[in-house]
Design a protein around this motif. Structure first.
Motif, PDB file in Angstrom:
ATOM      1  N   GLY A  69     -23.754   8.180  -4.356  1.00  0.00           N
ATOM      2  CA  GLY A  69     -22.469   8.248  -5.036  1.00  0.00           C
ATOM      3  C   GLY A  69     -21.881   6.900  -5.381  1.00  0.00           C
ATOM      4  O   GLY A  69     -22.409   5.850  -5.036  1.00  0.00           O
ATOM      5  N   VAL A  70     -20.788   6.977  -6.085  1.00  0.00           N
ATOM      6  CA  VAL A  70     -19.959   5.814  -6.366  1.00  0.00           C
ATOM      7  C   VAL A  70     -18.602   6.102  -5.739  1.00  0.00           C
ATOM      8  O   VAL A  70     -17.954   7.089  -6.068  1.00  0.00           O
ATOM      9  CB  VAL A  70     -19.795   5.574  -7.887  1.00  0.00           C
ATOM     10  CG1 VAL A  70     -18.869   4.408  -8.141  1.00  0.00           C
ATOM     11  CG2 VAL A  70     -21.152   5.346  -8.542  1.00  0.00           C
ATOM     12  N   LEU A  71     -18.204   5.254  -4.809  1.00  0.00           N
ATOM     13  CA  LEU A  71     -16.924   5.430  -4.134  1.00  0.00           C
ATOM     14  C   LEU A  71     -15.871   4.598  -4.856  1.00  0.00           C
ATOM     15  O   LEU A  71     -16.107   3.439  -5.183  1.00  0.00           O
ATOM     16  CB  LEU A  71     -17.031   4.996  -2.676  1.00  0.00           C
ATOM     17  CG  LEU A  71     -18.167   5.618  -1.875  1.00  0.00           C
ATOM     18  CD1 LEU A  71     -18.164   5.071  -0.458  1.00  0.00           C
ATOM     19  CD2 LEU A  71     -18.065   7.125  -1.863  1.00  0.00           C
ATOM     20  N   ARG A  72     -14.736   5.187  -5.107  1.00  0.00           N
ATOM     21  CA  ARG A  72     -13.627   4.490  -5.769  1.00  0.00           C
ATOM     22  C   ARG A  72     -12.523   4.302  -4.734  1.00  0.00           C
ATOM     23  O   ARG A  72     -11.897   5.267  -4.296  1.00  0.00           O
ATOM     24  CB  ARG A  72     -13.126   5.327  -6.946  1.00  0.00           C
ATOM     25  CG  ARG A  72     -12.073   4.652  -7.757  1.00  0.00           C
ATOM     26  CD  ARG A  72     -11.690   5.530  -8.929  1.00  0.00           C
ATOM     27  NE  ARG A  72     -10.247   5.602  -8.944  1.00  0.00           N
ATOM     28  CZ  ARG A  72      -9.544   6.511  -9.561  1.00  0.00           C
ATOM     29  NH1 ARG A  72     -10.142   7.488 -10.201  1.00  0.00           N
ATOM     30  NH2 ARG A  72      -8.253   6.491  -9.540  1.00  0.00           N
ATOM     31  N   LEU A  73     -12.283   3.059  -4.349  1.00  0.00           N
ATOM     32  CA  LEU A  73     -11.367   2.758  -3.259  1.00  0.00           C
ATOM     33  C   LEU A  73     -10.107   2.078  -3.779  1.00  0.00           C
ATOM     34  O   LEU A  73     -10.177   1.086  -4.500  1.00  0.00           O
ATOM     35  CB  LEU A  73     -12.051   1.848  -2.237  1.00  0.00           C
ATOM     36  CG  LEU A  73     -13.402   2.341  -1.719  1.00  0.00           C
ATOM     37  CD1 LEU A  73     -14.051   1.288  -0.858  1.00  0.00           C
ATOM     38  CD2 LEU A  73     -13.240   3.632  -0.962  1.00  0.00           C
ATOM     39  N   ASP A  74      -8.965   2.601  -3.382  1.00  0.00           N
ATOM     40  CA  ASP A  74      -7.678   2.011  -3.749  1.00  0.00           C
ATOM     41  C   ASP A  74      -7.327   0.953  -2.705  1.00  0.00           C
ATOM     42  O   ASP A  74      -6.683   1.246  -1.704  1.00  0.00           O
ATOM     43  CB  ASP A  74      -6.608   3.101  -3.814  1.00  0.00           C
ATOM     44  CG  ASP A  74      -5.247   2.566  -4.214  1.00  0.00           C
ATOM     45  OD1 ASP A  74      -5.110   1.354  -4.482  1.00  0.00           O
ATOM     46  OD2 ASP A  74      -4.301   3.368  -4.246  1.00  0.00           O
ATOM     47  N   VAL A  75      -7.759  -0.276  -2.947  1.00  0.00           N
ATOM     48  CA  VAL A  75      -7.566  -1.340  -1.952  1.00  0.00           C
ATOM     49  C   VAL A  75      -6.105  -1.734  -1.806  1.00  0.00           C
ATOM     50  O   VAL A  75      -5.708  -2.286  -0.785  1.00  0.00           O
ATOM     51  CB  VAL A  75      -8.430  -2.578  -2.276  1.00  0.00           C
ATOM     52  CG1 VAL A  75      -9.903  -2.227  -2.180  1.00  0.00           C
ATOM     53  CG2 VAL A  75      -8.099  -3.140  -3.643  1.00  0.00           C
ATOM     54  N   ASP A  76      -5.286  -1.452  -2.805  1.00  0.00           N
ATOM     55  CA  ASP A  76      -3.854  -1.762  -2.729  1.00  0.00           C
ATOM     56  C   ASP A  76      -3.059  -0.648  -2.055  1.00  0.00           C
ATOM     57  O   ASP A  76      -1.874  -0.807  -1.798  1.00  0.00           O
ATOM     58  CB  ASP A  76      -3.291  -2.008  -4.123  1.00  0.00           C
ATOM     59  CG  ASP A  76      -3.902  -3.225  -4.783  1.00  0.00           C
ATOM     60  OD1 ASP A  76      -4.161  -4.221  -4.078  1.00  0.00           O
ATOM     61  OD2 ASP A  76      -4.126  -3.183  -6.012  1.00  0.00           O
ATOM     62  N   GLN A  77      -3.724   0.477  -1.813  1.00  0.00           N
ATOM     63  CA  GLN A  77      -3.072   1.654  -1.221  1.00  0.00           C
ATOM     64  C   GLN A  77      -1.798   2.011  -1.987  1.00  0.00           C
ATOM     65  O   GLN A  77      -0.736   2.225  -1.416  1.00  0.00           O
ATOM     66  CB  GLN A  77      -2.787   1.422   0.259  1.00  0.00           C
ATOM     67  CG  GLN A  77      -4.027   1.180   1.055  1.00  0.00           C
ATOM     68  CD  GLN A  77      -3.762   0.914   2.530  1.00  0.00           C
ATOM     69  OE1 GLN A  77      -2.621   0.971   2.998  1.00  0.00           O
ATOM     70  NE2 GLN A  77      -4.799   0.639   3.264  1.00  0.00           N
ATOM     71  N   ASP A  78      -1.937   2.108  -3.282  1.00  0.00           N
ATOM     72  CA  ASP A  78      -0.821   2.396  -4.180  1.00  0.00           C
ATOM     73  C   ASP A  78      -0.690   3.919  -4.359  1.00  0.00           C
ATOM     74  O   ASP A  78      -1.537   4.543  -4.986  1.00  0.00           O
ATOM     75  CB  ASP A  78      -1.082   1.726  -5.532  1.00  0.00           C
ATOM     76  CG  ASP A  78       0.039   1.924  -6.524  1.00  0.00           C
ATOM     77  OD1 ASP A  78       0.922   2.784  -6.300  1.00  0.00           O
ATOM     78  OD2 ASP A  78       0.043   1.220  -7.542  1.00  0.00           O
ATOM     79  N   PRO A  79       0.346   4.527  -3.795  1.00  0.00           N
ATOM     80  CA  PRO A  79       0.484   5.993  -3.882  1.00  0.00           C
ATOM     81  C   PRO A  79       0.670   6.519  -5.304  1.00  0.00           C
ATOM     82  O   PRO A  79       0.463   7.699  -5.566  1.00  0.00           O
ATOM     83  CB  PRO A  79       1.711   6.296  -3.009  1.00  0.00           C
ATOM     84  CG  PRO A  79       2.455   5.037  -2.937  1.00  0.00           C
ATOM     85  CD  PRO A  79       1.448   3.915  -3.074  1.00  0.00           C
ATOM     86  N   THR A  80       1.009   5.661  -6.247  1.00  0.00           N
ATOM     87  CA  THR A  80       1.150   6.114  -7.635  1.00  0.00           C
ATOM     88  C   THR A  80      -0.204   6.190  -8.337  1.00  0.00           C
ATOM     89  O   THR A  80      -0.306   6.788  -9.401  1.00  0.00           O
ATOM     90  CB  THR A  80       2.075   5.173  -8.438  1.00  0.00           C
ATOM     91  OG1 THR A  80       1.466   3.863  -8.538  1.00  0.00           O
ATOM     92  CG2 THR A  80       3.440   5.055  -7.792  1.00  0.00           C
ATOM     93  N   LYS A  81      -1.241   5.596  -7.725  1.00  0.00           N
ATOM     94  CA  LYS A  81      -2.566   5.592  -8.337  1.00  0.00           C
ATOM     95  C   LYS A  81      -3.555   6.494  -7.607  1.00  0.00           C
ATOM     96  O   LYS A  81      -4.546   6.910  -8.189  1.00  0.00           O
ATOM     97  CB  LYS A  81      -3.125   4.175  -8.377  1.00  0.00           C
ATOM     98  CG  LYS A  81      -2.394   3.283  -9.352  1.00  0.00           C
ATOM     99  CD  LYS A  81      -2.784   1.826  -9.290  1.00  0.00           C
ATOM    100  CE  LYS A  81      -4.216   1.523  -9.144  1.00  0.00           C
ATOM    101  NZ  LYS A  81      -4.528   0.089  -9.169  1.00  0.00           N
ATOM    102  N   SER A  82      -3.343   6.720  -6.321  1.00  0.00           N
ATOM    103  CA  SER A  82      -4.353   7.511  -5.596  1.00  0.00           C
ATOM    104  C   SER A  82      -3.715   8.622  -4.798  1.00  0.00           C
ATOM    105  O   SER A  82      -2.534   8.795  -4.763  1.00  0.00           O
ATOM    106  CB  SER A  82      -5.144   6.606  -4.669  1.00  0.00           C
ATOM    107  OG  SER A  82      -4.341   5.905  -3.786  1.00  0.00           O
TER     108      SER A  82
END
Length: 82
Positions: A69-82
């Motif tokens: 797979g390809v994992l997409r990680l929200d490193v900023d932990q932005d609740p509006t994006k993830s």
């Protein structure tokens, strides 16, 4: 394969002592198809490829492993994006 995070001191661009955090550890099977590509996308997410690990009986079986797979990680932990 390991995904490890370190904190960086912005004053001298050095690693902050004792800041290592192992975020993900995936056992590697076989000798090929290991993946490990990593890149930041234009959207700010970190994309990490895991490879299908030819020895795995069911690559991409997301209930038991993250292979193939390809994992997409929200490193900023932005609740509006993830």
């Amino acid at each position: 394969m390991k995904l490890v995070r370190f904190e960086i001191d912005v004053n001298d661009i050095s690693i902050v002592p004792n800041s290592r955090l192992d975020m993900m550890v995936l056992r590697m099977y076989g000798t090929t198809h290991r993946g490990g590509g990593m890149v930041f996308g234009d959207d700010g997410f970190l994309y990490l490829t895991t490879g299908d690990q030819t020895g795995a009986s069911k690559a991409q079986e997301i209930t038991t492993n993250l292979d193939g797979g390809v994992l997409r990680l929200d490193v900023d932990q932005d609740p509006t994006k993830s």
